[in-house]
Design an enzyme around this catalytic site. Structure first.
Site, PDB file in Angstrom:
ATOM      1  N   ARG A 184     -69.308 -33.629  32.290  1.00 42.64           N
ATOM      2  CA  ARG A 184     -69.282 -34.722  33.169  1.00 42.64           C
ATOM      3  C   ARG A 184     -68.466 -34.325  34.536  1.00 42.64           C
ATOM      4  O   ARG A 184     -67.144 -34.484  34.663  1.00 42.64           O
ATOM      5  CB  ARG A 184     -68.471 -35.910  32.618  1.00 42.64           C
ATOM      6  CG  ARG A 184     -69.000 -36.565  31.518  1.00 42.64           C
ATOM      7  CD  ARG A 184     -68.402 -37.667  30.778  1.00 42.64           C
ATOM      8  NE  ARG A 184     -69.010 -37.873  29.400  1.00 42.64           N
ATOM      9  CZ  ARG A 184     -68.375 -38.906  28.615  1.00 42.64           C
ATOM     10  NH1 ARG A 184     -67.187 -39.269  28.970  1.00 42.64           N
ATOM     11  NH2 ARG A 184     -68.820 -39.152  27.489  1.00 42.64           N
ATOM     12  N   HIS A 297     -75.333 -43.583  24.400  1.00 40.57           N
ATOM     13  CA  HIS A 297     -74.031 -43.332  24.847  1.00 40.57           C
ATOM     14  C   HIS A 297     -73.701 -43.785  25.950  1.00 40.57           C
ATOM     15  O   HIS A 297     -72.750 -43.364  26.700  1.00 40.57           O
ATOM     16  CB  HIS A 297     -73.594 -42.171  24.506  1.00 40.57           C
ATOM     17  CG  HIS A 297     -72.263 -41.961  23.712  1.00 40.57           C
ATOM     18  ND1 HIS A 297     -71.813 -41.558  22.478  1.00 40.57           N
ATOM     19  CD2 HIS A 297     -70.880 -41.939  24.362  1.00 40.57           C
ATOM     20  CE1 HIS A 297     -70.758 -41.680  22.152  1.00 40.57           C
ATOM     21  NE2 HIS A 297     -69.928 -41.967  23.252  1.00 40.57           N
ATOM     22  N   ARG A 300     -73.759 -40.963  28.871  1.00 44.36           N
ATOM     23  CA  ARG A 300     -72.453 -40.267  29.024  1.00 44.36           C
ATOM     24  C   ARG A 300     -72.673 -38.889  28.130  1.00 44.36           C
ATOM     25  O   ARG A 300     -71.727 -37.997  27.997  1.00 44.36           O
ATOM     26  CB  ARG A 300     -71.316 -40.817  28.447  1.00 44.36           C
ATOM     27  CG  ARG A 300     -71.014 -42.090  29.014  1.00 44.36           C
ATOM     28  CD  ARG A 300     -70.242 -43.161  28.262  1.00 44.36           C
ATOM     29  NE  ARG A 300     -68.435 -42.737  28.221  1.00 44.36           N
ATOM     30  CZ  ARG A 300     -67.864 -42.933  29.477  1.00 44.36           C
ATOM     31  NH1 ARG A 300     -68.352 -43.396  30.345  1.00 44.36           N
ATOM     32  NH2 ARG A 300     -66.548 -42.606  29.194  1.00 44.36           N
TER      33      ARG A 300
HETATM   34  C1  LIG Z   1     -65.200 -45.691  28.597  1.00 45.09           C
HETATM   35  C2  LIG Z   1     -66.278 -45.470  27.431  1.00 45.09           C
HETATM   36  C3  LIG Z   1     -65.792 -44.925  26.239  1.00 45.09           C
HETATM   37  C4  LIG Z   1     -66.602 -44.684  25.181  1.00 45.09           C
HETATM   38  N1  LIG Z   1     -66.215 -44.135  24.068  1.00 45.09           N
HETATM   39  C5  LIG Z   1     -67.024 -44.164  22.705  1.00 45.09           C
HETATM   40  C6  LIG Z   1     -66.508 -43.846  21.496  1.00 45.09           C
HETATM   41  O1  LIG Z   1     -65.372 -43.467  21.291  1.00 45.09           O
HETATM   42  N2  LIG Z   1     -67.277 -43.785  20.470  1.00 45.09           N
HETATM   43  C7  LIG Z   1     -68.721 -44.145  20.737  1.00 45.09           C
HETATM   44  O2  LIG Z   1     -69.639 -44.319  19.757  1.00 45.09           O
HETATM   45  N3  LIG Z   1     -69.167 -44.495  21.990  1.00 45.09           N
HETATM   46  C8  LIG Z   1     -68.391 -44.685  22.986  1.00 45.09           C
HETATM   47  N4  LIG Z   1     -68.831 -45.047  24.166  1.00 45.09           N
HETATM   48  C9  LIG Z   1     -70.205 -45.558  24.145  1.00 45.09           C
HETATM   49  C10 LIG Z   1     -70.592 -46.919  24.152  1.00 45.09           C
HETATM   50  O3  LIG Z   1     -70.031 -47.239  22.791  1.00 45.09           O
HETATM   51  C11 LIG Z   1     -71.794 -47.504  24.114  1.00 45.09           C
HETATM   52  O4  LIG Z   1     -72.667 -46.787  23.437  1.00 45.09           O
HETATM   53  C12 LIG Z   1     -72.094 -47.463  25.713  1.00 45.09           C
HETATM   54  O5  LIG Z   1     -70.971 -47.727  26.577  1.00 45.09           O
HETATM   55  C13 LIG Z   1     -73.311 -48.501  25.896  1.00 45.09           C
HETATM   56  O6  LIG Z   1     -73.538 -48.344  27.319  1.00 45.09           O
HETATM   57  P1  LIG Z   1     -73.173 -49.477  28.365  1.00 45.09           P
HETATM   58  O7  LIG Z   1     -71.763 -49.103  29.001  1.00 45.09           O
HETATM   59  O8  LIG Z   1     -74.233 -49.200  29.740  1.00 45.09           O
HETATM   60  O9  LIG Z   1     -73.103 -50.927  27.991  1.00 45.09           O
HETATM   61  C14 LIG Z   1     -67.848 -45.128  25.403  1.00 45.09           C
HETATM   62  C15 LIG Z   1     -68.290 -45.722  26.430  1.00 45.09           C
HETATM   63  C16 LIG Z   1     -67.491 -45.893  27.501  1.00 45.09           C
HETATM   64  C17 LIG Z   1     -68.064 -46.579  28.640  1.00 45.09           C
END
Ligand SMILES: Cc1cc2nc3c(=O)[nH]c(=O)nc-3n(C[C@H](O)[C@H](O)[C@H](O)COP(=O)(O)O)c2cc1C
Length: 410
Positions: A184, A297, A300
């Site tokens: 990232r 994710h 991400r």
């Molecule tokens: C700040 C942040 C932290 C995240 N941390 C995790 C995590 O610890 N575990 C996980 O399974 N997904 C994590 N995710 C992914 C989210 O669970 C989810 O899959 C994703 O945010 C969905 O997309 P959206 O933000 O576009 O709605 C994270 C996402 C964000 C934005």
């Protein structure tokens, strides 16, 4: 956290927050409304995607692939979006995605999101990478789910399953799309690193955002002590400034063998989050997994990953009676309805719900959830359906002239 204009208790908001919430008319509004109050590095950590960030964009543009056919002259006066998952009837077909370090963005965010979810009767999923111990958060929301990042060490797996069961948590989610940490560059550019490193740049960024500095940063330190990731190891918090924090997600030798062990040990519903390949869905189904979250994710992880909506139909075909949940880029009621028509049982939303919490605590999150539920309700009425189960592929048409011309048969 201190709200945009002062300290507030869990459910109360100031008049300024109320005004700001009045400007939040759709989920996409929250990112911009909260931006002035958060350090660049903190806002960027939530917003950014992997590599160039292109998947964050394609998670939204993918929805242009479909339009929906309305049915008319049906009695939709008694429509309901209530959805039953794992034996619990939720008020809406969406829940709060697990988000690590949420309490760095907004004061006490884990508890606040848990409480808002309980009051709205939607699922809240606590991330393993959260700051607040699960034993505390579950008191705020006895129906919460937990999303593990798990070491492949079998003894540690046993201890973690035991800990989650002891806490009284109902649903065990295993996040499987982080075998290694992602790339990232946008985070590196703004100075958001793990472990957090108190550089002059980060200090200046915080000083320039005094409401976050006082209301979240200092308030967390004074009320809760030095923040630490509290739900990764069975009972050993890892400080956000500690060098060990960098390795808590990247368990590159974790395989189906360890997932099978969790399945054997965990007696309740077991969900894999971060699946995109139909073949993995088949393996999961044959391994007795109860549900999957089709997810990239939120863009991400892999910077060229498909969007879950691109593969949802393939996955549905292999999912048998597993619960199919989907996330990444869902912002509109109609996005949810499109996913339901493709066979999804449920949707998770990430970033907008965290921004809403940062903007106005529980009230902010409740407002965000009510905006989305209202859009789902309007969409259902206009489509002519009383329940989400009535939706199917016959409600969908591929848009013509879209870049995605190779639309599969549904
Ligand atoms: C700040 C942040 C932290 C995240 N941390 C995790 C995590 O610890 N575990 C996980 O399974 N997904 C994590 N995710 C992914 C989210 O669970 C989810 O899959 C994703 O945010 C969905 O997309 P959206 O933000 O576009 O709605 C994270 C996402 C964000 C934005």
């Amino acid at each position: 956290m201190m709200s945009p204009d002062g300290h507030t208790g869990p459910g109360r908001i100031t008049s300024r927050q109320r005004r700001l919430l009045g400007q939040a008319l759709e989920l996409e509004d929250f990112a911009g409304l909260v931006r002035p109050f958060l350090p660049r590095a903190v806002h960027g950590y939530v917003t950014n995607g992997a590599d160039s960030g292109g998947v964050v964009t394609s998670n939204r543009t993918i929805f242009d692939r479909w339009r929906m056919v309305t049915r008319v002259l049906r009695d939709v006066s008694a429509r309901t979006q209530a959805t039953t998952l794992f034996g619990h009837e939720y008020a809406a077909p969406f829940g709060i995605a697990p988000m690590g370090s949420a309490a760095v963005i907004a004061f006490d965010a884990d508890n606040r999101m848990a409480r808002a979810a309980a009051s709205a009767n939607v699922p809240f999923i606590l991330s393993a990478n959260s700051i607040t111990p699960m034993e505390e958060v579950v008191k705020a929301n006895p129906d919460m789910w937990f999303a593990a990042y798990q070491s492949p060490d079998h003894a540690k797996i046993e201890r973690m399953v035991e800990r989650v069961a002891q806490a009284g948590i109902k649903v065990f989610v295993l996040t499987v799309d982080v075998p290694v940490g992602s790339n990232r560059p946008a985070d590196a550019r703004t100075g958001y690193t793990m472990p957090l490193s108190p550089t002059p740049r980060l200090a200046l960024d915080s000083i320039l955002h005094p409401r976050w500095l006082v209301g979240t940063g200092m308030r967390t330190l004074s009320r809760r002590g030095m923040p630490a990731i509290s739900n990764v190891e069975a009972n050993e918090p890892i400080g956000l400034f500690s060098r060990n924090v960098g390795r808590v997600t990247g368990y590159s030798s974790f395989t189906w063998r360890e997932a099978e062990l969790i399945r054997k040990l965990w007696k309740g519903p077991f969900v894999l989050k971060g699946v995109l390949a139909a073949e993995d869905v088949r393996i999961a189904r044959e391994g007795g997994i109860d549900g999957i979250v089709v997810s990239n994710h939120g863009g991400r992880q892999l910077g060229c990953a498909v969007s879950p909506m691109e593969v949802l139909h393939e996955i549905k075909a292999k999912s048998g009676d597993m619960t199919v949940i989907v996330d990444s880029g869902f912002r509109r009621g109609t996005d949810l309805l499109t996913a339901c028509a493709l066979g999804a049982d449920f949707v998770l939303v990430g970033r907008p719900f965290l921004y809403a919490t940062a903007l106005a605590g529980e009230a902010g999150l409740r407002h965000a959830m009510s905006l989305l539920a209202r859009e789902v309700d309007i969409g259902m009425g206009l489509l002519g359906v009383r329940t989400l189960a009535e939706l199917g592929p016959e409600y969908l048409r591929a848009t013509t002239g879209s870049v995605h011309e190779h639309q599969p048969e549904y």
